[in-house]
Design a protein around this motif. Structure first.
Motif, short mmCIF file in Angstrom:
data_model
loop_
_atom_site.label_atom_id
_atom_site.label_comp_id
_atom_site.label_asym_id
_atom_site.label_seq_id
_atom_site.Cartn_x
_atom_site.Cartn_y
_atom_site.Cartn_z
N LEU A 80 36.54 26.24 41.38
CA LEU A 80 37.16 26.66 40.13
C LEU A 80 38.48 27.37 40.41
O LEU A 80 38.54 28.27 41.25
N ALA A 81 39.54 26.98 39.73
CA ALA A 81 40.82 27.68 39.86
C ALA A 81 41.00 28.59 38.64
O ALA A 81 40.84 28.14 37.51
N VAL A 82 41.31 29.87 38.89
CA VAL A 82 41.50 30.83 37.82
C VAL A 82 42.97 31.23 37.77
O VAL A 82 43.54 31.62 38.79
N SER A 83 43.57 31.14 36.59
CA SER A 83 44.95 31.59 36.47
C SER A 83 45.09 32.48 35.25
O SER A 83 44.26 32.44 34.34
N ALA A 84 46.12 33.31 35.24
CA ALA A 84 46.45 34.21 34.13
C ALA A 84 47.69 34.98 34.56
O ALA A 84 47.94 35.11 35.75
N PRO A 85 48.47 35.50 33.59
CA PRO A 85 49.62 36.30 33.98
C PRO A 85 49.18 37.52 34.79
O PRO A 85 48.01 37.91 34.72
N SER A 86 50.11 38.12 35.53
CA SER A 86 49.75 39.27 36.35
C SER A 86 49.30 40.42 35.46
O SER A 86 49.81 40.62 34.36
N GLY A 87 48.27 41.16 35.90
CA GLY A 87 47.76 42.28 35.12
C GLY A 87 46.67 41.91 34.13
O GLY A 87 46.21 42.74 33.35
N TYR A 88 46.21 40.65 34.15
CA TYR A 88 45.16 40.24 33.21
C TYR A 88 43.74 40.42 33.76
O TYR A 88 42.79 40.05 33.11
N GLY A 89 43.63 40.93 34.98
CA GLY A 89 42.29 41.22 35.49
C GLY A 89 41.72 40.15 36.40
O GLY A 89 40.51 40.07 36.56
N LYS A 90 42.58 39.36 37.00
CA LYS A 90 42.08 38.32 37.91
C LYS A 90 41.45 38.96 39.14
O LYS A 90 40.34 38.60 39.53
N THR A 91 42.20 39.91 39.74
CA THR A 91 41.68 40.56 40.94
C THR A 91 40.45 41.39 40.61
O THR A 91 39.49 41.43 41.38
N THR A 92 40.45 42.05 39.44
CA THR A 92 39.28 42.82 39.00
C THR A 92 38.06 41.91 38.91
O THR A 92 36.97 42.25 39.37
N LEU A 93 38.24 40.73 38.32
CA LEU A 93 37.14 39.77 38.21
C LEU A 93 36.64 39.37 39.59
O LEU A 93 35.43 39.30 39.83
N ALA A 94 37.58 39.16 40.52
CA ALA A 94 37.20 38.79 41.89
C ALA A 94 36.37 39.90 42.53
O ALA A 94 35.34 39.65 43.16
N LEU A 95 36.80 41.17 42.34
CA LEU A 95 36.09 42.31 42.92
C LEU A 95 34.69 42.44 42.31
O LEU A 95 33.72 42.79 43.00
N LEU A 96 34.57 42.18 41.02
CA LEU A 96 33.29 42.26 40.34
C LEU A 96 32.33 41.18 40.85
O LEU A 96 31.17 41.45 41.16
N LEU A 97 32.84 39.95 40.97
CA LEU A 97 31.99 38.84 41.39
C LEU A 97 31.49 39.03 42.82
O LEU A 97 30.40 38.60 43.16
N ALA A 98 32.29 39.70 43.66
CA ALA A 98 31.89 39.89 45.05
C ALA A 98 31.08 41.17 45.23
O ALA A 98 30.69 41.51 46.33
N GLY A 99 30.86 41.90 44.14
CA GLY A 99 30.02 43.09 44.22
C GLY A 99 30.71 44.37 44.64
O GLY A 99 30.06 45.37 44.91
N TYR A 100 32.05 44.36 44.72
CA TYR A 100 32.77 45.58 45.11
C TYR A 100 32.90 46.55 43.94
O TYR A 100 33.08 47.75 44.14
N LEU A 101 32.85 46.03 42.73
CA LEU A 101 32.86 46.86 41.54
C LEU A 101 31.62 46.52 40.72
O LEU A 101 31.11 45.41 40.80
N LYS A 102 31.16 47.49 39.93
CA LYS A 102 30.03 47.21 39.05
C LYS A 102 30.55 47.13 37.61
O LYS A 102 31.32 47.99 37.19
N PRO A 103 30.14 46.12 36.86
CA PRO A 103 30.58 46.04 35.47
C PRO A 103 29.97 47.18 34.65
O PRO A 103 28.86 47.63 34.96
N GLU A 104 30.71 47.64 33.63
CA GLU A 104 30.17 48.72 32.81
C GLU A 104 29.04 48.18 31.92
O GLU A 104 28.04 48.85 31.69
N LYS A 105 29.25 46.98 31.40
CA LYS A 105 28.19 46.29 30.65
C LYS A 105 28.12 44.87 31.18
O LYS A 105 29.10 44.35 31.70
N GLY A 106 26.97 44.24 31.02
CA GLY A 106 26.83 42.87 31.48
C GLY A 106 26.37 42.83 32.93
O GLY A 106 26.19 43.88 33.55
#
Lengths: 311, 200
Positions: free
Chosen positions: B33-59
């Protein structure tokens, strides 16, 4: 050709080596840049492309005199016709020559981005900075944020803004666009283009070749610490047949939109360079002559190439 | 067999705006899957969440319908945008690589990692050279999913093509899932089987 005294930057036969410990206290010199040349005229953007580890960032450090203590620099480095000595580099950097650093780790982690971009200038260029932030698409609140709160692309744009704030005659932008979206990258490059059209000069170190072709005047291609070709940007747009060196042609073909073809093998390690042409081990056209001696630089069709057969 | 983000919400601090709101994403093994979005839209945040480095607040983030394991090497490996920030500056590179398991000679060769580099410190290598270590480290860990956050923007196009060809080959062989964050539309078309834009 233009006169020599018109150049903003003239570099030839540049070499950089690092003194390293080998076994115990024995030291060896590792030459990482050799026979490098690059000329920059006012009013132009010169793209520096080439393999990772080919000395592009080191060249930037060498021009600014910020190489680490164990580095030695030899060769001709002239800024506006005058030799760049350590003393002159210290005078010029930050005022006449500005750098956009490659790593976002160059931002001070303990300082808010706005104050950091303003720097120690007096009076503070706050208004100008705000308009630059705006053009680069950084929201107003960015100036109140610390670097760790920025995304990768925002941090890059903050770095770019620091160079645009100076009145530098020469900007060395070391990979300023990764992480930016296409529109943001285009805007940043447009701002560099405006600087160049104002009579300043920009050295743009980049891997985004397709963007570089659109905004630059000439492209210098580096490989394993030396310049293998300088070509007009329009030659790169025309395709591999207009290029002179097999490595430049390979770069063109490796672009995702042009085939995504890798080349076998890897750039030689600085400590184990081949005797002849540095690209010979990977070159499909090599002959015995290429393996024997380093080819001289030749002028062909308005460009320069370091190859016996480039045409 | 899938990696899933189920209605996740995330923000950096209670007073900050939401970076991700009700974001749902599912990727099967073998998918790219290729993910794109303008800078600052949370792409890296999503990557960190999926790899378990961050915990989502909900979900929640689910791997095969279970939360990510809390111990051991994570089967979802993240390769960062900035390699110089992803290695310990005080470790020699051999130690950096060995952290993920046994050195695999075939992977070292495929990435052109000179054996002499193993004894060096990260600051003695260029960004592109370091990134090859980071990709090799992720592949040697035996991961099932790779999250590639702009991994090739600092590489020359030939090295980019080389690295992606190795990653894709390895992914095919092991039936790995890949999420690639990239701004380069041409690259996304080359590597992905599916593309999404976070801003839409």
């Amino acid at each position: 050709m233009k006169q020599k005294d018109e150049t903003i930057l003239e570099i030839h036969d540049l070499s950089v080596s690092f003194r390293m410990y080998d076994h115990g206290l024995e030291q060896t010199d590792l030459q990482v840049i050799s026979d490098l040349y690059l000329t920059v005229y006012p009013g132009e953007i010169v793209a520096v492309a080439g393999s990772s580890g080919s000395g592009k960032s080191l060249l930037a450090s060498a021009i600014l005199g910020i190489l680490p203590g164990n580095a030695t620099v030899h060769g001709h480095l002239h800024y506006k016709g005058q030799e760049l000595t350590q003393e002159r580099q210290e005078q010029l950097r930050g005022t006449d020559i500005a750098l956009v650093p490659q790593s976002v780790a160059f931002l001070d982690p303990l300082m808010k981005v706005g104050a950091q971009a303003d720097g120690h200038r007096k009076p503070l260029p706050t208004d100008k900075r705000k308009s630059i932030f705006k053009r680069l698409g950084l929201p107003d609140k960015t100036e109140q944020l610390y670097p760790f709160q920025l995304s990768g692309g925002m941090a890059r744009r903050a770095l770019v803004s620091t160079a645009l704030l100076t009145d530098a005659k020469l900007v060395i932008a070391d990979e300023p666009t990764p992480g930016m979206s296409l529109e943001q990258a285009l805007e940043a490059l447009r701002m560099f283009r405006e600087m160049a059209d104002d009579g300043k000069a920009v050295i743009l170190i980049t891997h985004d070749l397709d963007l570089a072709f659109e905004f630059t005047d000439r492209v210098a291609v580096f490989y394993a610490g030396t310049t293998v070709e300088t070509a007009l940007a329009s030659d790169f747009k025309k395709g591999p047949d207009a290029l002179r060196h097999p490595y430049s042609q390979a770069l063109w073909r490796a672009l995702p939109q042009n085939g995504f073809q890798p080349v076998c093998g890897f750039q030689p390690y600085a400590g184990a360079l081949p005797k002849g042409c540095l690209y010979a081990p990977r070159c499909p056209y090599k002959t015995a002559q290429c393996m024997d001696a380093v080819p001289p630089v030749r002028e062909i069709r308005g460009g320069e190439v370091r190859c016996y057969y480039g045409a | 067999m899938a990696l899933e983000a189920k209605n996740i919400y995330f923000r950096y601090g209670r007073k900050q705006p939401w970076i991700l709101e009700d974001c749902t994403l599912k990727i099967d093994r073998g998918e790219r899957l290729a993910v794109s979005a303008p800078s600052g839209y949370g792409k890296t945040t999503l990557a960190l969440l999926l790899a378990g480095y961050l915990k989502p607040e909900k979900g929640e983030i689910l791997l095969d319908d279970k939360p990510l394991p809390a111990k051991g090497i994570c089967p979802v490996q993240l390769i960062y945008q900035h390699p110089e920030k992803a290695v310990n500056p005080r470790w020699r590179l051999k130690r950096v690589l060995e952290e993920s398991g046994k050195l695999r000679e075939d992977v070292l060769d495929a990435f052109g990692i000179e054996r002499a580099w193993l004894d060096r410190f990260p600051r003695e290598l260029s960004g592109g050279e370091l990134q090859r270590f980071c990709v090799a480290r992720a592949l040697m860990s035996g991961a099932d999913y790779l999250i590639c956050d702009e991994i090739s923007t600092m590489l020359d196009v030939i090295t980019q093509a080389q690295i992606w060809n190795v990653v894709l080959e390895e992914a095919d062989k092991r039936n790995m899932g890949i999420i690639a964050v990239t701004h380069n539309k041409h690259l996304a078309e080359r590597i992905a089987t599916r593309m999404i834009d976070l801003s839409e």
